[in-house]
Design a protein around this motif. Structure first.
Motif, PDB file in Angstrom:
ATOM      1  N   VAL A  92     -11.252  -5.176  -1.229  1.00 17.53           N
ATOM      2  CA  VAL A  92     -10.320  -6.296  -1.111  1.00 17.53           C
ATOM      3  C   VAL A  92     -10.327  -7.136  -2.377  1.00 17.53           C
ATOM      4  O   VAL A  92      -9.273  -7.438  -2.954  1.00 17.53           O
ATOM      5  CB  VAL A  92     -10.661  -7.162   0.128  1.00 17.53           C
ATOM      6  N   VAL A 108       1.440  -5.909   2.860  1.00 13.33           N
ATOM      7  CA  VAL A 108       0.133  -5.301   3.096  1.00 13.33           C
ATOM      8  C   VAL A 108      -0.271  -4.622   1.793  1.00 13.33           C
ATOM      9  O   VAL A 108       0.229  -3.550   1.458  1.00 13.33           O
ATOM     10  CB  VAL A 108       0.172  -4.287   4.261  1.00 13.33           C
ATOM     11  N   TYR A 110     -10.462  -2.988   7.567  1.00 12.07           N
ATOM     12  CA  TYR A 110      -9.897  -4.153   6.875  1.00 12.07           C
ATOM     13  C   TYR A 110      -8.414  -3.981   6.590  1.00 12.07           C
ATOM     14  O   TYR A 110      -7.880  -2.870   6.556  1.00 12.07           O
ATOM     15  CB  TYR A 110     -10.633  -4.387   5.549  1.00 12.07           C
ATOM     16  N   ALA A 111      -7.768  -5.120   6.373  1.00 10.53           N
ATOM     17  CA  ALA A 111      -6.389  -5.167   5.879  1.00 10.53           C
ATOM     18  C   ALA A 111      -6.279  -6.385   4.976  1.00 10.53           C
ATOM     19  O   ALA A 111      -6.852  -7.439   5.262  1.00 10.53           O
ATOM     20  CB  ALA A 111      -5.390  -5.256   7.021  1.00 10.53           C
ATOM     21  N   ASP A 117      -3.345  -3.583   0.941  1.00 10.91           N
ATOM     22  CA  ASP A 117      -4.266  -2.465   1.174  1.00 10.91           C
ATOM     23  C   ASP A 117      -4.811  -2.550   2.589  1.00 10.91           C
ATOM     24  O   ASP A 117      -4.919  -3.635   3.159  1.00 10.91           O
ATOM     25  CB  ASP A 117      -5.419  -2.493   0.168  1.00 10.91           C
ATOM     26  N   THR A 118      -5.145  -1.414   3.151  1.00 16.03           N
ATOM     27  CA  THR A 118      -5.810  -1.333   4.445  1.00 16.03           C
ATOM     28  C   THR A 118      -6.381   0.067   4.605  1.00 16.03           C
ATOM     29  O   THR A 118      -5.851   1.022   4.035  1.00 16.03           O
ATOM     30  CB  THR A 118      -4.847  -1.637   5.615  1.00 16.03           C
ATOM     31  N   ASP A 119      -7.474   0.159   5.370  1.00 17.03           N
ATOM     32  CA  ASP A 119      -7.972   1.476   5.756  1.00 17.03           C
ATOM     33  C   ASP A 119      -7.696   1.712   7.241  1.00 17.03           C
ATOM     34  O   ASP A 119      -8.117   2.711   7.806  1.00 17.03           O
ATOM     35  CB  ASP A 119      -9.457   1.629   5.435  1.00 17.03           C
ATOM     36  N   TYR A 120      -7.003   0.762   7.866  1.00 18.29           N
ATOM     37  CA  TYR A 120      -6.538   0.808   9.251  1.00 18.29           C
ATOM     38  C   TYR A 120      -7.648   0.638  10.289  1.00 18.29           C
ATOM     39  O   TYR A 120      -7.356   0.326  11.433  1.00 18.29           O
ATOM     40  CB  TYR A 120      -5.764   2.109   9.545  1.00 18.29           C
ATOM     41  N   PHE A 152      -1.480   0.920  11.674  1.00 23.56           N
ATOM     42  CA  PHE A 152      -1.733  -0.496  11.411  1.00 23.56           C
ATOM     43  C   PHE A 152      -1.654  -1.360  12.664  1.00 23.56           C
ATOM     44  O   PHE A 152      -2.373  -2.342  12.800  1.00 23.56           O
ATOM     45  CB  PHE A 152      -0.735  -1.011  10.362  1.00 23.56           C
ATOM     46  N   ARG A 193     -10.791  -5.421  11.926  1.00 24.18           N
ATOM     47  CA  ARG A 193     -10.691  -5.011  13.330  1.00 24.18           C
ATOM     48  C   ARG A 193     -11.795  -5.678  14.152  1.00 24.18           C
ATOM     49  O   ARG A 193     -11.617  -5.955  15.325  1.00 24.18           O
ATOM     50  CB  ARG A 193     -10.791  -3.492  13.468  1.00 24.18           C
ATOM     51  N   TRP A 198      -6.124  -7.430  15.147  1.00 20.85           N
ATOM     52  CA  TRP A 198      -6.875  -7.753  13.940  1.00 20.85           C
ATOM     53  C   TRP A 198      -7.435  -9.170  14.080  1.00 20.85           C
ATOM     54  O   TRP A 198      -6.839 -10.015  14.751  1.00 20.85           O
ATOM     55  CB  TRP A 198      -5.972  -7.715  12.705  1.00 20.85           C
ATOM     56  N   LYS A 233       0.841  -1.200   0.000  1.00 17.04           N
ATOM     57  CA  LYS A 233       0.000   0.000   0.000  1.00 17.04           C
ATOM     58  C   LYS A 233       0.875   1.248   0.000  1.00 17.04           C
ATOM     59  O   LYS A 233       1.822   1.352   0.784  1.00 17.04           O
ATOM     60  CB  LYS A 233      -0.899  -0.009   1.235  1.00 17.04           C
TER      61      LYS A 233
END
Length: 195
Positions: free
Chosen positions: A173, A131, A139-140, A133-136, A43, A161, A47, A35
Motif C-alpha cells: 500500500v 481502486v 487489503y484494498a 490496488d487490492t489483492d481482494y 472485490f 477484510r 471491508w 488496478k
C-alpha cells in the motif's frame, strides 16, 4: 501575481477542501490509474476501514465498515456503516455506483436516497473513487481526488477484510502511494477498538 491574489487562491482552496471534507493542496491531482485487470466480482463484499487520510465528515467516527453489493444491471450498492461516539450508536450511509464495468476500478459513488441527483452528487462521500490496488482477500487501496486546476483535494482509504492488514500488504500500500506521488504521511489509523 500579487500577494492578495495568492491569498485569495489559498483561501478558496481551503474553503473547497473543507466543503468536500478533504485535504486541500496546491497543484493538480496526481495522475493515478486503477488496478490493472480489476475484478469487481472478487472485490465485492465486506471491508473494514484500516487507515484513511483526514476527512472532516469522518474525523470522529470509528468502526467504519463498507459492504459492496453487485447487481445484475451493472449497478453496485455501497453501504458504509460507522459508529458515532457521542451518540453511542451506529449509522449507515448508502451509495449507488452505476456502470461498474464501464471503467473497471473506478467507482463513481453517489449518495442513495430521496435527494435530487444533482444534490446527491455533491453530498459528503459522493465522488469518483479509484481502486489503486487490492489483492481482494487482505487489503484494498482506494483514492479520490477533486481537481480544481490550481488546487486539489484528495482522500485515501486503506481497507482490509479483517480488522487489520498484514505487514506485507501495508508495505505494498505505502509503495503504491509513493509510486503514485500521493502523500502517505497523513494517513491516520482508524479506531477499530470495541467494534
Amino acid at each position: 501575481m500579487t500577494r492578495d491574489h495568492l491569498l485569495f487562491i489559498f483561501a478558496m482552496a481551503m474553503a473547497i477542501g473543507v466543503a468536500y471534507g478533504q485535504r486541500p493542496a496546491f497543484g493538480r491531482c496526481p495522475n493515478v490509474t486503477a488496478k490493472a485487470d480489476f475484478d469487481i466480482d472478487k472485490f465485492v463484499g465486506q471491508w473494514n476501514e484500516i487507515e484513511r487520510s483526514f476527512y472532516l465528515f469522518e474525523s470522529s467516527l470509528s468502526c467504519t465498515q463498507l459492504n459492496f453489493t453487485l447487481y445484475e444491471n451493472d449497478t453496485m450498492r455501497t453501504e458504509v456503516t460507522y459508529r458515532v461516539p457521542w451518540r453511542g450508536t451506529s449509522s449507515v450511509s448508502s451509495y449507488r455506483v452505476k456502470d461498474v464495468s464501464m471503467t473497471p476500478g473506478e467507482l463513481n459513488m453517489v449518495l442513495d436516497g430521496p435527494l435530487p441527483s444533482v444534490i446527491a452528487r455533491m453530498a459528503p462521500g459522493s465522488g469518483k473513487y479509484i481502486v489503486l490496488d487490492t489483492d481482494y482477500t487482505d487489503y484494498a487501496l482506494i483514492y479520490s481526488c477533486t481537481d480544481l486546476r490550481l488546487v486539489h483535494a484528495d482522500f485515501i482509504w486503506v481497507l482490509g477484510r479483517g480488522k487489520d492488514i498484514s505487514v506485507d500488504a501495508r508495505t505494498i500500500v505505502y509503495s503504491t502511494l509513493d509510486k503514485s506521488k500521493v502523500n502517505r504521511d497523513r494517513l491516520l489509523l482508524t479506531n477499530n477498538k470495541d467494534c
